[in-house]
Design a protein around this motif. Structure first.
Motif, short mmCIF file in Angstrom:
data_model
loop_
_atom_site.label_atom_id
_atom_site.label_comp_id
_atom_site.label_asym_id
_atom_site.label_seq_id
_atom_site.Cartn_x
_atom_site.Cartn_y
_atom_site.Cartn_z
N TYR A 127 0.82 -1.21 0.00
CA TYR A 127 0.00 0.00 0.00
C TYR A 127 0.86 1.26 0.00
N THR A 128 0.37 2.29 -0.69
CA THR A 128 0.87 3.65 -0.54
C THR A 128 -0.33 4.56 -0.37
N TRP A 129 -0.20 5.58 0.47
CA TRP A 129 -1.31 6.46 0.81
C TRP A 129 -2.50 5.66 1.37
N GLY A 130 -2.22 4.51 1.95
CA GLY A 130 -3.29 3.69 2.50
C GLY A 130 -4.11 2.95 1.47
N VAL A 131 -3.69 3.00 0.19
CA VAL A 131 -4.43 2.38 -0.91
C VAL A 131 -3.57 1.29 -1.53
N GLN A 132 -4.20 0.17 -1.88
CA GLN A 132 -3.44 -0.91 -2.51
C GLN A 132 -2.72 -0.37 -3.75
N ALA A 133 -1.40 -0.58 -3.81
CA ALA A 133 -0.58 0.05 -4.84
C ALA A 133 -0.02 -0.96 -5.83
N GLN A 134 0.68 -1.95 -5.33
CA GLN A 134 1.29 -2.98 -6.17
C GLN A 134 1.41 -4.26 -5.37
N PRO A 135 1.47 -5.39 -6.03
CA PRO A 135 1.73 -6.63 -5.30
C PRO A 135 3.22 -6.77 -4.97
N THR A 136 3.48 -7.37 -3.87
CA THR A 136 4.86 -7.75 -3.53
C THR A 136 4.77 -9.13 -2.88
N THR A 137 5.80 -9.54 -2.18
CA THR A 137 5.73 -10.82 -1.49
C THR A 137 5.88 -10.60 0.01
N PHE A 138 5.40 -11.56 0.77
CA PHE A 138 5.51 -11.46 2.23
C PHE A 138 6.99 -11.43 2.62
N GLY A 139 7.81 -12.20 1.91
CA GLY A 139 9.24 -12.19 2.18
C GLY A 139 9.86 -10.83 1.92
N HIS A 140 9.42 -10.16 0.87
CA HIS A 140 9.90 -8.82 0.54
C HIS A 140 9.49 -7.83 1.63
N TRP A 141 8.26 -7.91 2.07
CA TRP A 141 7.74 -7.02 3.12
C TRP A 141 8.49 -7.23 4.44
N LEU A 142 8.63 -8.47 4.86
CA LEU A 142 9.35 -8.77 6.10
C LEU A 142 10.82 -8.37 5.99
N GLY A 143 11.42 -8.64 4.84
CA GLY A 143 12.81 -8.28 4.63
C GLY A 143 13.04 -6.78 4.71
N ALA A 144 12.04 -6.01 4.29
CA ALA A 144 12.16 -4.55 4.38
C ALA A 144 12.27 -4.10 5.83
N TYR A 145 11.45 -4.67 6.68
CA TYR A 145 11.51 -4.29 8.09
C TYR A 145 12.82 -4.76 8.72
N GLU A 146 13.30 -5.93 8.31
CA GLU A 146 14.59 -6.37 8.83
C GLU A 146 15.70 -5.42 8.41
N ALA A 147 15.64 -4.93 7.17
CA ALA A 147 16.65 -3.99 6.70
C ALA A 147 16.65 -2.71 7.54
N ALA A 148 15.47 -2.25 7.91
CA ALA A 148 15.38 -1.05 8.76
C ALA A 148 15.98 -1.33 10.13
N PHE A 149 15.68 -2.50 10.69
CA PHE A 149 16.26 -2.86 11.99
C PHE A 149 17.77 -3.04 11.89
N ALA A 150 18.25 -3.53 10.76
CA ALA A 150 19.70 -3.68 10.58
C ALA A 150 20.39 -2.32 10.63
N ARG A 151 19.77 -1.30 10.05
CA ARG A 151 20.35 0.05 10.14
C ARG A 151 20.40 0.52 11.59
N THR A 152 19.35 0.20 12.34
CA THR A 152 19.35 0.55 13.76
C THR A 152 20.48 -0.16 14.49
N GLY A 153 20.70 -1.42 14.13
CA GLY A 153 21.81 -2.16 14.73
C GLY A 153 23.15 -1.52 14.41
N ALA A 154 23.32 -1.07 13.18
CA ALA A 154 24.57 -0.41 12.79
C ALA A 154 24.75 0.89 13.58
N ARG A 155 23.67 1.63 13.76
CA ARG A 155 23.74 2.85 14.57
C ARG A 155 24.15 2.51 16.01
#
Length: 468
Positions: A123-151
């Motif tokens: 979703y973007t703007w709260g509206v369905q935007a494009q399909p992705t995969t659950f692995g892609h979505w979860l991996g995105a959050y892990e990438a954000a947490f990895a940056r926090t770990g680096a900090r």
């Protein structure tokens, strides 16, 4: 490890240093060590007062060993002791946060690997935007947490510098070996400028640690917001398993409330609020004041570790329905981006014309309450002909029905992705493998840091015992 504990450990290090630097004789060094050991033992008794104030600690030292043992305080002040407290508590709390963070990241990657290629709506703007995969979505959050770990690792390097030996702020005329004190207490280096070490460092390093916690809380909050939105669906595709993390209504029999998600969001809000309070407490305060200094365990770091531990539990309690997620994508027109791209790439249709055709296709489908797969190829060709006339194009729809259907399918769009970092199977597998390697390296970093502290504690104790 409370303030009394660390006051004892700091004084052990000081006893070793003043003896080695010949500020006191070996005989007096032994007497100092014996008095320090006795005060620490007395503090372990049930109900004993465990003050973190050095003057109270010193009173107990004198009661045991007489006034001569106060020479252990040579070249020290409550100012540099307090600043050292701050850094000791910050480094301990930060390592705890990083450990909890890495465990949560591992849970995300495990779940992502299990559902790497299962399609979900994004979703973007709260509206369905494009399909992705659950692995892609979860991996995105892990990438954000990895940056926090680096900090966090970067912050640790600045936090783990020893202020001890700076005295009130300008050192002293005693030949204090600050590097020795740092090594005995497990610091990687000294906070060199003595004014900075005692009066400035406690402010910005505490804020930096709090910002690491705050960054983690922001990512947790976004993740929980995404999950909580599922409960507005009649048929969610990501839910909590019924149990301790779900609640019922006192009046509405159908309710299965996501109480675990709401509690976790509350923890994230608490962490973010505490971090903001730390910044405010240090704002516009002259150096040398107590406002921004840490007396004990920092509650923002403890709360952040608890929040991340709870996130790990929530991730382990999720129930994902891949068929339902795919059905949600197939009920909407979020794949029409790919249809426009295919028309440009394979049919040589100008992008804006292809985009307009896809948009008109969406309008027709929605007005007639049709899912994308239910729009007939005949209607698609008719709509394209109208678009072609509007853009002065002479060709008919340059796709056969099979290619049209593939371009409009979720699987077709996801698999057709070619960009670095996209949801296509090969990229998902590459990214998850790379993220797992980074996680293992980060976990190893924490293990090494804890091992260095453990070895420093062992060395400090054995050296202190040798004085006696």
């Amino acid at each position: 490890m409370d303030s009394f504990y660390w006051l004892g450990e700091i004084t052990k290090a000081s006893a070793v240093m003043v003896t080695e630097c010949e500020i006191v004789s070996p005989t007096l060094g032994a007497e100092i060590a014996a008095a320090v050991a006795q005060v620490i033992d007395d503090g372990r008794r049930p109900g004993a007062e465990r003050s973190g104030d050095y003057l109270a600690f010193e009173t107990d030292l004198v009661a045991v060993g007489g006034p001569e043992v106060t020479r252990v305080h040579s070249g020290r002040s409550r100012q540099d002791i307090g600043a050292t407290f701050s850094q000791l508590f910050l480094r301990t709390g930060l390592l705890q946060v990083l450990e909890s963070l890495h465990t949560a990241r591992e849970s995300l990657l495990t779940l992502a690997g299990k559902h790497a290629h299962d399609i979900v709506p994004a979703y973007t703007w709260g509206v369905q935007a494009q399909p992705t995969t659950f692995g892609h979505w979860l991996g995105a959050y892990e990438a954000a947490f990895a940056r926090t770990g680096a900090r966090g690792q970067e912050a640790y390097a600045r936090i783990n510098r020893c202020p001890l030996g700076s005295a009130a702020l300008g050192t002293s005329s005693f030949p204090v070996d600050r590097l020795r004190l740092a090594g005995l207490l497990g610091f990687d280096a000294v906070a060199e400028n003595s004014f900075d070490a005692t009066q400035l460092t406690p402010a910005d390093t505490r804020i930096e640690a709090a910002q690491v916690a705050s960054a983690a809380s922001l990512t947790v909050g976004m993740l929980i917001a995404d999950l909580t939105q599922q409960y507005a669906q009649v048929r969610p595709w990501i839910t909590l398993n019924q149990g301790a993390r779900t609640g019922v209504s006192s009046i509405m029999p159908q309710k299965r409330n996501p109480t675990g998600l709401v509690r976790l969001r509350g923890l994230a809000t608490e962490v973010h609020g505490r971090a903001a309070a730390i910044a405010l407490s240090a704002h516009n305060v002259p150096s040398g004041m107590h406002d921004y200094k840490l007396d004990g365990d920092d509650p923002v770091l403890s709360a952040a570790a608890t929040m991340l531990d709870d996130l790990t539990s929530v991730l382990g309690d999720l129930n994902f329905d891949p068929a339902r997620a795919l059905g949600e994508v197939n009920a909407e027109y979020s794949t029409t981006t790919e249809l426009a791209d295919v028309l440009q790439r394979e049919g040589n249709v100008p992008f804006r014309a292809g985009h307009h055709f896809a948009s008109q296709l969406v309008t027709f489908g929605r007005e007639n309450r049709l899912k994308p797969a239910e729009v007939t190829f005949t209607e698609a060709k008719r709509i394209y002909a109208e678009t072609a006339a509007e853009f002065n194009l002479t060709t008919a729809l340059p796709l056969d029905e099979k290619r049209f259907r593939t371009a409009l399918s979720a699987e077709g769009m996801v698999n057709a992705s070619r960009g670095l970092g996209g949801p296509q199977p090969r990229e998902i597998e590459r990214m998850l493998e790379s993220q797992l390697k980074t996680l293992k390296a980060d976990q190893h970093w924490v293990a090494l840091a804890k091992d260095r502290l453990s070895k420093a504690a062992t060395n400090r104790e054995s050296t202190f015992q040798a004085l006696m």
